[in-house]
Design an enzyme around this catalytic site. Structure first.
Site, short mmCIF file in Angstrom:
data_model
loop_
_atom_site.label_atom_id
_atom_site.label_comp_id
_atom_site.label_asym_id
_atom_site.label_seq_id
_atom_site.Cartn_x
_atom_site.Cartn_y
_atom_site.Cartn_z
N GLY A 1 -2.91 -1.68 -4.62
CA GLY A 1 -3.35 -1.48 -3.25
C GLY A 1 -2.45 -0.51 -2.50
O GLY A 1 -2.92 0.33 -1.72
N ASP A 2 -1.16 -0.61 -2.73
CA ASP A 2 -0.21 0.30 -2.08
C ASP A 2 -0.37 1.72 -2.59
O ASP A 2 -0.37 2.68 -1.81
CB ASP A 2 1.22 -0.18 -2.34
CG ASP A 2 1.56 -1.44 -1.57
OD1 ASP A 2 1.62 -1.37 -0.34
OD2 ASP A 2 1.75 -2.49 -2.20
N THR A 3 -0.48 1.88 -3.90
CA THR A 3 -0.54 3.24 -4.43
C THR A 3 -1.88 3.90 -4.14
O THR A 3 -1.93 5.12 -3.91
CB THR A 3 -0.25 3.24 -5.94
OG1 THR A 3 -1.02 2.22 -6.60
CG2 THR A 3 1.22 2.96 -6.20
#
Length: 395
Positions: free
Chosen positions: A166-168
């Protein structure tokens, strides 16, 4: 020549989403100054496996950056940020919405100070909406975006992907937004703008037909383990040695070649299986035939046969497989570097690959505050001021 030569980026983010976006820009030549809290630094320095007290992840996430320690909660620290903003093209932050505004460093203030500034803001739920003030990490964005519900085996506890996807994904959307905003600013005579990236929206953007299927058919897609629902055949099949081979035989021509390979001319020539929609209706019959074939031979033998038959297939790689794979090596996807004490370390290669201005690793990840004095001196802060600030914990 570097694709982003001359681009100046100020990174205020921590952990993954914001710093990953800055990492990508740095790999293609942007000058990235990373602001870290004095004493502790970015929490990522202490995540997962540590060498000499610092995460080896740090060597990948922060390569090509410069580190400045600065307490953003202090008026002095905020003043330094304002001076750096005036010299920057891009600012990247991933604090909870409202944090920078409380420090006098919100979008309105910084845009007035530097109208050409492009500001990337990554947060769990975005800068607006009823959930904006909730804390949100990547795992929460993955769940709200629909990914966690689809991960795992039917009827069992949903599982996470295994990395902070989700972050990347948010970082990648952020980089796209930055490049779009810079293009508008530089080519269309526009000003800078603010880019609002929400973790859950970045995940949701990858969810393919999830919402249209619900909208039209009322269908709520469910987890399917290693299979790809609605596309057949595509699954993981256990071989005689207990290893798994991944086979994607879902193209019409590929399916016929696959059936030839496994000796199932009856399935190859069945008109009902000629196209994907028909195969989906009989996917268990097809998967059983492929499973029976795979179970009779070791994975390497099965994979070689599939490759010879021009059927997309692969094995499941772990870190050891990646490190020893000749294709990774040939594509420069494993870079040799070293940690501050000289310990060798392998880092992921640079993507995407540009033919004329490829990305590269220009310098190793910085130690905490390595460039503080140099950059503050360039901003006009003398030795006495810096010593006073250091004594007071501002830098």
């Amino acid at each position: 020549m570097k694709a982003l030569d001359g681009l100046r980026v100020l990174e205020l983010g921590q952990l993954i989403a914001g710093p990953f976006a800055a990492k990508m820009l740095a790999e293609f030549g942007a000058h990235v100054i990373k602001i870290e809290p004095p004493g502790t630094g970015d929490p990522l320095r202490k995540w997962r496996l540590l060498h000499e007290g610092t995460s080896v992840w740090w060597a990948a996430q922060s390569r090509n950056k410069e580190s400045v320690t600065l307490d953003l909660r202090t008026p002095e620290g905020q003043d330094v940020v304002r001076k750096l903003v005036q010299q920057s093209d891009v600012l990247i932050e991933n604090f909870r919405p409202g944090t920078l505004e409380a420090w006098g460093l919100g979008w309105e203030e910084l845009h007035a100070l530097h109208p050409g500034l492009v500001m990337l803001r990554v947060s769990g739920y975005g800068q607006t909406g009823p959930y904006r003030d909730r804390p949100g990490f990547g795992v929460v964005g993955e769940a709200m975006g629909g990914l966690r519900h689809l991960s795992g085996e039917p009827g069992r506890t949903p599982v996470r992907v295994g990395v902070s996807i989700g972050d990347t994904l948010s970082a990648l959307h952020g980089v796209i937004g930055i490049l779009l905003a810079l293009r508008h600013r530089d080519q269309n005579g526009g000003e800078g703008q603010m880019i609002d990236v929400a973790l859950y929206e970045s995940v949701f953007n990858m969810m393919e037909s999830l919402l249209p299927e619900y909208s039209v058919f009322g269908a709520v897609r469910q987890p399917a383990g290693s299979a790809l629902p609605g596309i057949a055949p595509s699954n993981a099949y256990q071989c005689a040695d207990g290893k798994y081979v991944l086979i994607a035989g879902n193209g019409d021509g590929i399916f016929r070649r696959l059936m030839d390979l496994i000796g199932r001319a009856d399935l190859r020539d069945d008109p009902a299986l000629a196209h994907n929609d028909g195969r989906v209706k009989q996917v268990e019959r097809i998967d059983t035939a492929i499973s029976d074939w795979a179970a009779q031979r070791p994975m390497d033998e099965a994979l070689a046969a599939l490759t010879e038959a021009r059927v997309p297939a692969g094995k499941i790689y772990d870190a050891a497989d990646i490190a020893s794979d000749p294709h990774y090596q040939a594509r420069d996807m494993i870079l040799e570097s070293s940690l501050p004490d000289g310990t060798p370390v392998h880092l992921p290669g640079i993507v995407p690959k540009l033919s004329a201005t490829p990305g590269a690793m220009y310098r190793p990840a910085p130690t905490l505050g390595q460039h503080t004095d140099e950059i503050l001196e360039n901003l006009g802060f003398d030795v006495g001021t810096r010593e006073d600030w250091r004594a007071r914990g501002i830098i």
